[in-house]
Motif scaffolding. Structure first.
Motif, PDB file in Angstrom:
ATOM      1  N   LEU A 109       4.681  -5.381  14.352  1.00  0.00           N
ATOM      2  CA  LEU A 109       3.291  -5.676  14.031  1.00  0.00           C
ATOM      3  C   LEU A 109       2.371  -4.541  14.468  1.00  0.00           C
ATOM      4  O   LEU A 109       1.488  -4.117  13.717  1.00  0.00           O
ATOM      5  CB  LEU A 109       2.855  -6.997  14.669  1.00  0.00           C
ATOM      6  N   ALA A 158       2.739  -1.817  12.015  1.00  0.00           N
ATOM      7  CA  ALA A 158       2.018  -2.114  10.771  1.00  0.00           C
ATOM      8  C   ALA A 158       0.514  -1.937  10.960  1.00  0.00           C
ATOM      9  O   ALA A 158      -0.175  -1.408  10.073  1.00  0.00           O
ATOM     10  CB  ALA A 158       2.335  -3.535  10.312  1.00  0.00           C
ATOM     11  N   GLN A 159      -0.002  -2.354  12.109  1.00  0.00           N
ATOM     12  CA  GLN A 159      -1.435  -2.192  12.367  1.00  0.00           C
ATOM     13  C   GLN A 159      -1.825  -0.711  12.387  1.00  0.00           C
ATOM     14  O   GLN A 159      -2.844  -0.322  11.822  1.00  0.00           O
ATOM     15  CB  GLN A 159      -1.824  -2.862  13.687  1.00  0.00           C
ATOM     16  N   THR A 215      -1.531   0.767   8.726  1.00  0.00           N
ATOM     17  CA  THR A 215      -2.633   0.373   7.847  1.00  0.00           C
ATOM     18  C   THR A 215      -3.936   1.013   8.315  1.00  0.00           C
ATOM     19  O   THR A 215      -4.793   1.335   7.498  1.00  0.00           O
ATOM     20  CB  THR A 215      -2.784  -1.158   7.750  1.00  0.00           C
ATOM     21  N   LEU A 224      -6.808  -4.135   3.599  1.00  0.00           N
ATOM     22  CA  LEU A 224      -5.456  -4.365   4.088  1.00  0.00           C
ATOM     23  C   LEU A 224      -5.402  -4.226   5.607  1.00  0.00           C
ATOM     24  O   LEU A 224      -4.783  -5.050   6.296  1.00  0.00           O
ATOM     25  CB  LEU A 224      -4.475  -3.398   3.427  1.00  0.00           C
ATOM     26  N   LYS A 225      -6.047  -3.210   6.127  1.00  0.00           N
ATOM     27  CA  LYS A 225      -6.089  -3.018   7.587  1.00  0.00           C
ATOM     28  C   LYS A 225      -6.670  -4.249   8.261  1.00  0.00           C
ATOM     29  O   LYS A 225      -6.121  -4.752   9.246  1.00  0.00           O
ATOM     30  CB  LYS A 225      -6.924  -1.782   7.919  1.00  0.00           C
ATOM     31  N   VAL A 230      -4.165  -7.186   8.170  1.00  0.00           N
ATOM     32  CA  VAL A 230      -3.082  -7.029   9.148  1.00  0.00           C
ATOM     33  C   VAL A 230      -3.616  -7.223  10.564  1.00  0.00           C
ATOM     34  O   VAL A 230      -2.949  -7.832  11.409  1.00  0.00           O
ATOM     35  CB  VAL A 230      -2.385  -5.661   8.971  1.00  0.00           C
ATOM     36  N   ASN A 231      -4.817  -6.760  10.836  1.00  0.00           N
ATOM     37  CA  ASN A 231      -5.406  -6.969  12.161  1.00  0.00           C
ATOM     38  C   ASN A 231      -5.652  -8.450  12.436  1.00  0.00           C
ATOM     39  O   ASN A 231      -5.517  -8.898  13.576  1.00  0.00           O
ATOM     40  CB  ASN A 231      -6.692  -6.165  12.317  1.00  0.00           C
ATOM     41  N   ILE A 278      -3.734 -10.840  11.377  1.00  0.00           N
ATOM     42  CA  ILE A 278      -2.408 -11.334  11.777  1.00  0.00           C
ATOM     43  C   ILE A 278      -2.179 -11.013  13.255  1.00  0.00           C
ATOM     44  O   ILE A 278      -1.699 -11.854  14.017  1.00  0.00           O
ATOM     45  CB  ILE A 278      -1.288 -10.721  10.909  1.00  0.00           C
ATOM     46  N   ILE A 299      -1.002 -14.593   7.073  1.00  0.00           N
ATOM     47  CA  ILE A 299       0.144 -13.865   6.519  1.00  0.00           C
ATOM     48  C   ILE A 299       0.124 -13.897   4.989  1.00  0.00           C
ATOM     49  O   ILE A 299       0.207 -12.837   4.351  1.00  0.00           O
ATOM     50  CB  ILE A 299       1.477 -14.370   7.113  1.00  0.00           C
ATOM     51  N   ALA A 305      -2.600 -11.574   3.749  1.00  0.00           N
ATOM     52  CA  ALA A 305      -2.258 -10.149   3.828  1.00  0.00           C
ATOM     53  C   ALA A 305      -1.287  -9.763   2.716  1.00  0.00           C
ATOM     54  O   ALA A 305      -1.424  -8.693   2.109  1.00  0.00           O
ATOM     55  CB  ALA A 305      -1.653  -9.822   5.194  1.00  0.00           C
ATOM     56  N   CYS A 363      -1.725  -6.996  -0.342  1.00  0.00           N
ATOM     57  CA  CYS A 363      -0.714  -5.993  -0.715  1.00  0.00           C
ATOM     58  C   CYS A 363      -0.435  -6.055  -2.212  1.00  0.00           C
ATOM     59  O   CYS A 363      -0.405  -5.022  -2.886  1.00  0.00           O
ATOM     60  CB  CYS A 363       0.585  -6.233   0.052  1.00  0.00           C
TER      61      CYS A 363
END
Length: 163
Positions: free
Chosen positions: A6, A9-10, A13, A26-27, A30-31, A33, A49, A52, A56
């Motif tokens: 995670l 991914a953060q 992104t 997208l950033k 993910v943040n 999440i 989830i 996000a 995508c």
């Protein structure tokens, strides 16, 4: 493992959004999440989830499960992220350093760490990326010119993206 993934991914992104504002959505997804995970908000995760993944898909990015183990997928994504910084391995001055490079390498560290925790075959990749991250943190560009290509060679040895 999931925490490293995670965080990776953060950071990735964040790097994408830094270079192209279209990825800010997208950033942020993910943040969210990450925030729900930090709060152990399972109900929130059931919303964030899928949201996000929808972002995508809207952006034309892959959002379906990959045909690989989690470790393989993490290692491939980490090496691909590192390979995208290849041009930064040759810089000689801090003024040439792009902020997204630091985020991308931090993301790759998270993914490669998750891969090595799941499968020890990927430990050489962690050993390869740690010096790169250190070089960027200390602005040791002379070392980066050696450590960066060494990391990409380690990715190549594993049959992972490196160009």
């Amino acid at each position: 493992m999931a925490g490293d993934r995670l965080k990776g991914a953060q950071r990735l992104t964040g790097a994408a959004a830094e270079q192209d504002g279209r990825f800010t959505v997208l950033k942020e997804a993910v943040n969210r999440i990450g925030d729900d995970t930090d709060r152990l908000d399972i109900a929130g995760l059931t919303d964030t989830i899928p949201a996000a993944l929808a972002v995508c898909r809207t952006a034309g990015l892959p959002a379906d499960p990959v045909e690989a183990t989690d470790a393989q997928a993490d290692a491939a994504a980490g090496c691909a992220a590192a390979a995208r910084t290849r041009d930064q391995f040759a810089i000689t001055d801090y003024r040439s350093l792009v902020f997204a490079t630091t985020l991308r390498i931090e993301g790759a560290v998270g993914l490669l760490t998750a891969a090595s925790e799941a499968d020890s075959r990927y430990q050489p990749l962690v050993e390869g990326i740690e010096p790169v991250q250190q070089d960027l943190q200390t602005l040791a560009f002379d070392q980066l010119r050696t450590d960066g290509p060494n990391l990409l060679t380690a990715c190549d040895r594993q049959g992972l993206p490196h160009e």
